[in-house]
Design a protein around this motif. Structure first.
Motif, PDB file in Angstrom:
ATOM      1  N   SER A 143       1.119  -1.438   0.499  1.00 43.97           N
ATOM      2  CA  SER A 143       0.301  -0.411  -0.495  1.00 43.97           C
ATOM      3  C   SER A 143       1.261   1.418   0.177  1.00 43.97           C
ATOM      4  O   SER A 143       0.335   2.704  -0.356  1.00 43.97           O
ATOM      5  CB  SER A 143      -0.963  -0.036   1.326  1.00 43.97           C
ATOM      6  N   HIS A 144       2.079   0.791   0.270  1.00 44.00           N
ATOM      7  CA  HIS A 144       2.776   2.569   0.093  1.00 44.00           C
ATOM      8  C   HIS A 144       3.037   3.100  -1.761  1.00 44.00           C
ATOM      9  O   HIS A 144       3.260   3.794  -1.114  1.00 44.00           O
ATOM     10  CB  HIS A 144       4.532   2.103   0.309  1.00 44.00           C
ATOM     11  N   THR A 145       2.743   2.008  -2.805  1.00 42.30           N
ATOM     12  CA  THR A 145       3.195   1.972  -3.394  1.00 42.30           C
ATOM     13  C   THR A 145       1.716   1.981  -4.771  1.00 42.30           C
ATOM     14  O   THR A 145       1.896   2.297  -6.200  1.00 42.30           O
ATOM     15  CB  THR A 145       4.829   1.402  -4.241  1.00 42.30           C
ATOM     16  N   ASP A 146       0.671   1.007  -4.208  1.00 45.09           N
ATOM     17  CA  ASP A 146      -0.584   0.287  -4.966  1.00 45.09           C
ATOM     18  C   ASP A 146      -1.818   0.544  -3.844  1.00 45.09           C
ATOM     19  O   ASP A 146      -1.330   1.175  -2.647  1.00 45.09           O
ATOM     20  CB  ASP A 146       0.148  -0.771  -4.940  1.00 45.09           C
ATOM     21  N   ILE A 147      -3.021  -0.351  -4.404  1.00 42.02           N
ATOM     22  CA  ILE A 147      -3.422   0.244  -3.283  1.00 42.02           C
ATOM     23  C   ILE A 147      -4.320  -1.091  -3.804  1.00 42.02           C
ATOM     24  O   ILE A 147      -4.525  -1.682  -4.714  1.00 42.02           O
ATOM     25  CB  ILE A 147      -4.748   1.496  -4.503  1.00 42.02           C
ATOM     26  N   PRO A 148      -3.789  -2.153  -2.686  1.00 41.37           N
ATOM     27  CA  PRO A 148      -4.187  -3.558  -2.547  1.00 41.37           C
ATOM     28  C   PRO A 148      -5.712  -3.397  -1.946  1.00 41.37           C
ATOM     29  O   PRO A 148      -6.294  -2.536  -1.477  1.00 41.37           O
ATOM     30  CB  PRO A 148      -3.687  -3.764  -0.965  1.00 41.37           C
ATOM     31  N   MET A 174       1.213   7.685   1.744  1.00 43.33           N
ATOM     32  CA  MET A 174       0.766   6.335   0.636  1.00 43.33           C
ATOM     33  C   MET A 174       0.140   6.480  -0.635  1.00 43.33           C
ATOM     34  O   MET A 174      -1.020   7.548  -0.029  1.00 43.33           O
ATOM     35  CB  MET A 174       0.991   5.183   1.960  1.00 43.33           C
ATOM     36  N   ALA A 175       0.787   4.973  -2.182  1.00 42.40           N
ATOM     37  CA  ALA A 175      -0.451   5.438  -2.576  1.00 42.40           C
ATOM     38  C   ALA A 175      -2.097   5.093  -2.111  1.00 42.40           C
ATOM     39  O   ALA A 175      -3.493   5.608  -2.894  1.00 42.40           O
ATOM     40  CB  ALA A 175       0.360   4.416  -3.861  1.00 42.40           C
ATOM     41  N   GLY A 176      -2.091   4.479  -1.443  1.00 40.20           N
ATOM     42  CA  GLY A 176      -3.480   3.081  -1.077  1.00 40.20           C
ATOM     43  C   GLY A 176      -4.176   4.552  -0.241  1.00 40.20           C
ATOM     44  O   GLY A 176      -5.241   4.384   0.288  1.00 40.20           O
ATOM     45  N   ALA A 177      -3.369   5.521  -0.156  1.00 43.11           N
ATOM     46  CA  ALA A 177      -4.293   6.775   0.666  1.00 43.11           C
ATOM     47  C   ALA A 177      -4.748   7.498  -0.156  1.00 43.11           C
ATOM     48  O   ALA A 177      -5.663   9.039   0.154  1.00 43.11           O
ATOM     49  CB  ALA A 177      -3.673   7.634   2.103  1.00 43.11           C
ATOM     50  N   ARG A 178      -4.732   7.649  -1.203  1.00 47.53           N
ATOM     51  CA  ARG A 178      -4.519   8.744  -2.027  1.00 47.53           C
ATOM     52  C   ARG A 178      -5.081   8.767  -3.575  1.00 47.53           C
ATOM     53  O   ARG A 178      -6.352   9.917  -3.781  1.00 47.53           O
ATOM     54  CB  ARG A 178      -3.280   9.395  -3.107  1.00 47.53           C
ATOM     55  N   VAL A 237      -4.360   1.044  17.705  1.00 44.49           N
ATOM     56  CA  VAL A 237      -5.635   0.164  16.372  1.00 44.49           C
ATOM     57  C   VAL A 237      -4.384   1.673  14.867  1.00 44.49           C
ATOM     58  O   VAL A 237      -4.949   2.571  14.715  1.00 44.49           O
ATOM     59  CB  VAL A 237      -6.747  -0.059  15.960  1.00 44.49           C
ATOM     60  N   MET A 238      -3.646   0.931  13.884  1.00 40.50           N
ATOM     61  CA  MET A 238      -3.634   1.354  13.043  1.00 40.50           C
ATOM     62  C   MET A 238      -4.193   1.153  11.852  1.00 40.50           C
ATOM     63  O   MET A 238      -3.858  -0.179  11.549  1.00 40.50           O
ATOM     64  CB  MET A 238      -2.318   1.717  12.225  1.00 40.50           C
ATOM     65  N   PRO A 239      -5.469   1.352  10.834  1.00 37.36           N
ATOM     66  CA  PRO A 239      -6.455   0.698   9.546  1.00 37.36           C
ATOM     67  C   PRO A 239      -5.363   0.669   8.735  1.00 37.36           C
ATOM     68  O   PRO A 239      -4.095   1.612   8.487  1.00 37.36           O
ATOM     69  CB  PRO A 239      -7.119   1.663   9.235  1.00 37.36           C
ATOM     70  N   ALA A 240      -5.643  -0.636   7.778  1.00 41.40           N
ATOM     71  CA  ALA A 240      -4.722  -1.100   6.458  1.00 41.40           C
ATOM     72  C   ALA A 240      -5.187   0.201   5.588  1.00 41.40           C
ATOM     73  O   ALA A 240      -6.501   0.301   5.362  1.00 41.40           O
ATOM     74  CB  ALA A 240      -4.666  -1.917   6.395  1.00 41.40           C
ATOM     75  N   HIS A 241      -4.548   0.758   4.625  1.00 43.82           N
ATOM     76  CA  HIS A 241      -5.357   1.453   2.885  1.00 43.82           C
ATOM     77  C   HIS A 241      -4.809   0.250   2.171  1.00 43.82           C
ATOM     78  O   HIS A 241      -4.473  -0.116   0.975  1.00 43.82           O
ATOM     79  CB  HIS A 241      -3.628   1.922   2.460  1.00 43.82           C
TER      80      HIS A 241
END
Length: 362
Positions: A190-195, A265-269, A222-226
């Motif tokens: 998820s740093h570079t893609d959107i899983p 991160m890419a997954g947040a954009r 808790v930290m949720p996933a992108h």
């Protein structure tokens, strides 16, 4: 009287604070700082940096990703090289040659020792909090998670995480389970893609999300996933009220702090099919149920303008009523600050508990 809420966790570029860093950290919407390897030279420098941060505001939360294995920001000048969490899982699953369960008990003791060493060394340098433990399950295909995970089995993961969290508490440090509801099944980073994880909610709750329910009474954060789980919501978990409120808080009973993962991160954009700014991403995450949002590694880009834009953007959103601060969220942030004095490094090095903990590490 306006409600105070400082949801932004930002970073700084160097080994000490600049005047611009101090101005940003003093802003009432900034609640903390996350440190990286570039902020490390040696223990004396790190201790001085943490002291400078607390001189700006004593309530700022100083955090770091310091899990052990390949995700450990500080490794020299006396810091213990902590094992990857998978080493603890391997120790648990090792075939017992003597008394049944002996290896599992030894692995639990080692996990508690790792948590204590991790927390005590950081606290002795002025760091308040580490984003650990990783609760993702090792499904075998994720390179970004890999040996950061304890095990494939949710029960083993939960037991070892509980022990690690006990060690952190002994050091006076809180904990943060990540990445809810689970990042270990998808291969994309998820740093570079959107899983995208296409499994059903029933399957996810029975497997990857199970540790969050079992640990809901002892997790501080808790930290949720992108990651997008399309059979549950079209948005990544960290931007989904269904995941954060209906499932994590109501169904699983978690009442601690929720951090977004890094908004850069890419997954947040990409949210709802379109690219969003950091400010919009922060607002969506906060409205979905996050108490705090992270924007990482932006102090080194364009003189830190992305940080200034986020601070200004969220300030305008508050004035315009687009985003409303939360007193409950602020109390959750403050609860993550250590309640006991930090240990002295030299005294820690010769303390019986610390030396015993070192002897238990795999």
């Amino acid at each position: 009287m306006s409600i105070m809420h400082a949801p932004l966790i930002i970073d700084v570029a160097g080994l000490s604070l600049t005047d611009t860093d101090r101005q940003r950290l003093a802003h009432p919407l900034v609640g903390g700082i996350i440190l990286f390897g570039r902020n490390w030279q040696d223990r004396a420098q790190l201790t001085q940096l943490c002291r400078e941060i607390k001189q700006v505001r004593a309530d700022l939360l100083i955090a770091v990703d310091h899990e052990g294995g390949r995700v450990q920001r500080f490794r020299t000048d006396g810091f213990t090289h902590l094992p990857p969490m998978h080493a603890l899982g391997d120790a648990w699953l090792r075939t017992d040659t003597g008394q049944p369960g002996a290896n599992a008990l030894a692995a639990s003791n080692a996990a508690a020792a790792a948590g204590y060493v991790l927390g005590a060394e950081l606290r002795a340098c002025g760091v308040d909090f580490s984003f650990t433990p990783v609760l993702d399950l090792d499904h075998g295909g994720s390179t970004v998670i890999g040996d950061r995970a304890f095990a494939r089995d949710a029960r083993v993961t939960t037991a070892l995480a509980q022990s690690l969290m006990h060690g952190l508490r002994m050091s006076g440090m809180g904990n943060c389970g990540k990445h809810f509801p689970g990042h270990g099944f998808v291969k994309a980073d998820s740093h570079t893609d959107i899983p995208v994880d296409k499994r059903s909610l029933k399957t996810i709750l029975a497997e990857d999300a199970a540790p969050y329910g079992w640990l809901s009474a002892t997790l501080d954060a808790v930290m949720p996933a992108h990651v997008i789980y399309p059979k549950v919501d079209s948005r990544p978990a960290g931007f989904s009220s269904r995941w954060l409120n209906a499932i994590l808080r109501q169904r699983l009973g978690f009442d601690g702090a929720i951090f977004s993962d890094d908004l850069s991160m890419a997954g947040a954009r990409l949210i709802d099919g379109r690219t969003v700014s950091y400010t919009e991403a922060a607002q969506v995450a906060l409205r979905a149920g996050c108490d705090l949002v992270l924007l990482c590694n932006q102090s080194v880009a364009d003189g830190g303008e992305p940080i200034d834009e986020l601070i200004e953007g969220l300030s305008k959103a508050q004035i315009q009523g687009v985003w409303q601060p939360s007193e409950a969220s602020e109390q959750r942030r403050l609860s993550l600050l250590p309640a006991t004095p930090a240990p002295d490094w030299d005294e820690l090095m010769v303390s019986p508990r610390y030396m015993r903990a070192l002897s238990l590490l795999p």
